[in-house]
Design a protein around this motif. Sequence first.
Motif, PDB file in Angstrom:
ATOM      1  N   LEU A 238       0.812  -1.225   0.330  1.00  0.00           N
ATOM      2  CA  LEU A 238       0.070   0.269  -0.084  1.00  0.00           C
ATOM      3  C   LEU A 238       0.777   0.884   0.284  1.00  0.00           C
ATOM      4  O   LEU A 238       1.652   1.033   1.037  1.00  0.00           O
TER       5      LEU A 238
ATOM      6  N   HIS B 262      -6.925   3.070   9.550  1.00  0.00           N
ATOM      7  CA  HIS B 262      -6.793   2.611   8.479  1.00  0.00           C
ATOM      8  C   HIS B 262      -7.525   0.619   8.368  1.00  0.00           C
ATOM      9  O   HIS B 262      -6.488   0.178   9.358  1.00  0.00           O
TER      10      HIS B 262
ATOM     11  N   VAL C 225      -8.175  -2.942   5.719  1.00  0.00           N
ATOM     12  CA  VAL C 225      -8.351  -3.334   4.714  1.00  0.00           C
ATOM     13  C   VAL C 225      -8.993  -4.554   4.813  1.00  0.00           C
ATOM     14  O   VAL C 225      -8.446  -5.239   5.713  1.00  0.00           O
TER      15      VAL C 225
ATOM     16  N   THR D 217      -8.852   2.554  -1.836  1.00  0.00           N
ATOM     17  CA  THR D 217      -7.977   1.524  -2.503  1.00  0.00           C
ATOM     18  C   THR D 217      -7.685   1.267  -3.945  1.00  0.00           C
ATOM     19  O   THR D 217      -6.541   1.192  -4.018  1.00  0.00           O
TER      20      THR D 217
ATOM     21  N   LEU E  44      -4.132  -0.900  -3.975  1.00  0.00           N
ATOM     22  CA  LEU E  44      -4.663  -2.408  -3.554  1.00  0.00           C
ATOM     23  C   LEU E  44      -4.503  -3.399  -4.205  1.00  0.00           C
ATOM     24  O   LEU E  44      -6.222  -2.202  -5.101  1.00  0.00           O
TER      25      LEU E  44
ATOM     26  N   TYR F 121      -9.907  -0.648   0.736  1.00  0.00           N
ATOM     27  CA  TYR F 121      -9.235  -0.538   1.845  1.00  0.00           C
ATOM     28  C   TYR F 121      -9.927   0.829   2.049  1.00  0.00           C
ATOM     29  O   TYR F 121     -10.108   2.045   0.458  1.00  0.00           O
TER      30      TYR F 121
END
Length: 474
Positions: free
Chosen positions: A65, A317, A319, A344, A349, A354
């Motif tokens: 990321l 954050h 994911v 995202t 990603l 995300y």
Amino acid sequence: MNRVTRPDGAHAPDPGAARHTVVVGGGLAGTTAALALADAGVRVTLLEGRPRLGGLAFSFRRGELTVDNGQHVYLRCCTAYRWLLDRIGGAGLAPLQDRLDVPVVDLDRPEGRRLGRLRRDALPVPLHLGRSLAIYPHLSLADRARVGRAALALQALDLTDPALDTQDFGSWLAAHGQSPRAVEALWDLVGIATLNAVAGDSSLALAAMVFKTGLLSDPGAADIGWAHVPLGDLHDGLARRALDAAGVRTEVRTRVTSLDARGDGRWSVRTSGGTVEADAVVLAVPQREAHALLPAGALDAPERLLGIDTAPILNVHVVYDRKVLAHPFLAALGTPVQWVFDRTAASGLSEGQYLAVSQSVAQDEIDEPVAVLRERYLPELARLLPRTRDAVVRDFFVTRERHATFVPAPGVARLRPGARTEAPGLYLAGAWTATGWPATMEGAVRSGVGAADAVLGTLGRPRPAHLFALEEAA
């Protein structure tokens, strides 16, 4: 170097001679000042202590990321920041909505989760928000009517009246018939995100400026823009290339240790690696750092800078292994979660989704352990986004900006200095200076423009024709 004599008898550099300005600080304020000065033909050196430019709007790598330290947005009325984006070639990477549209989910309803929207129509102010507020489900009919009356009263306020800064926005709202629910579901929904303070803790002057400029000046003023790439691509990568092309000498990992005025009207800027001589200095660093570097006599009351308190912003954050949010972002009520953004694509990603949860007014949470925040926010996201209940959390982490903004409390205006100091050739920039704006990217860029204008006026240089004009958006 040629010299001229000032009215006080001291010597100053000849305006016709070659000029060199040192800008201390490579955030948005410093970058703006450096570009504006270079465009006017001034030789500029930009010194930044960090290994990157961008200040508090930056990116870093975490595995696959690319992560922004926090979610930053701007509005169509942010004409200075839009100028900077254009100047560095980044406008297409941070587009604006075609038309304001904010999904707002309320979890604190007897009937359960409910979605509303704040949208604008293609109508003149204030009718552009009339239909949206008339059907906004998170307010009662009585509250909707009272909101309209308060908006008209807000529109009538004179932003140049210094008395506004002595009052708090919450008391003003209460005096104009706004219920606690209206404050929560509308005024604070916007105000917390832009001011980093609840209405009761905010200067009426700054709050009025936000709402008058963003919602009551032009139908499209509040359309939202955000970076579709990592912030570092804009504020470091593109900014660095623009500075290089303009002839600015940029030095990172170079921390300034002192500023010394010389007898010939010039300045010595001392760093850990040596000394840089300059005709003018723009100090574009946080207020406490500026206070530590200011030479004696540069401000009448330098201790006022220490009175400009700071406030944190927390970013959570998460994911997930699948898509759980259908909107690019949404706001929330009835939950600790404030705003959720889909990052995202910008992060790189390749699978899953995300999300970045942006939490302003985070004084009570900024030092909480990650495990505690995980236990608090994952269940709240499950309430807010039902698709998360079957999703797997692949990563959970937190970024913290403990001094993200200055506190926009009543009385802060008298603490914020202008661009000029009492020391000839020394100027200030930063969102905390007297821009009239809260601590936003827009305020930072405006301060850089203001500092550059002050330098050019002193050096006798014409203003670049393409430079953003502060008066156009005042």
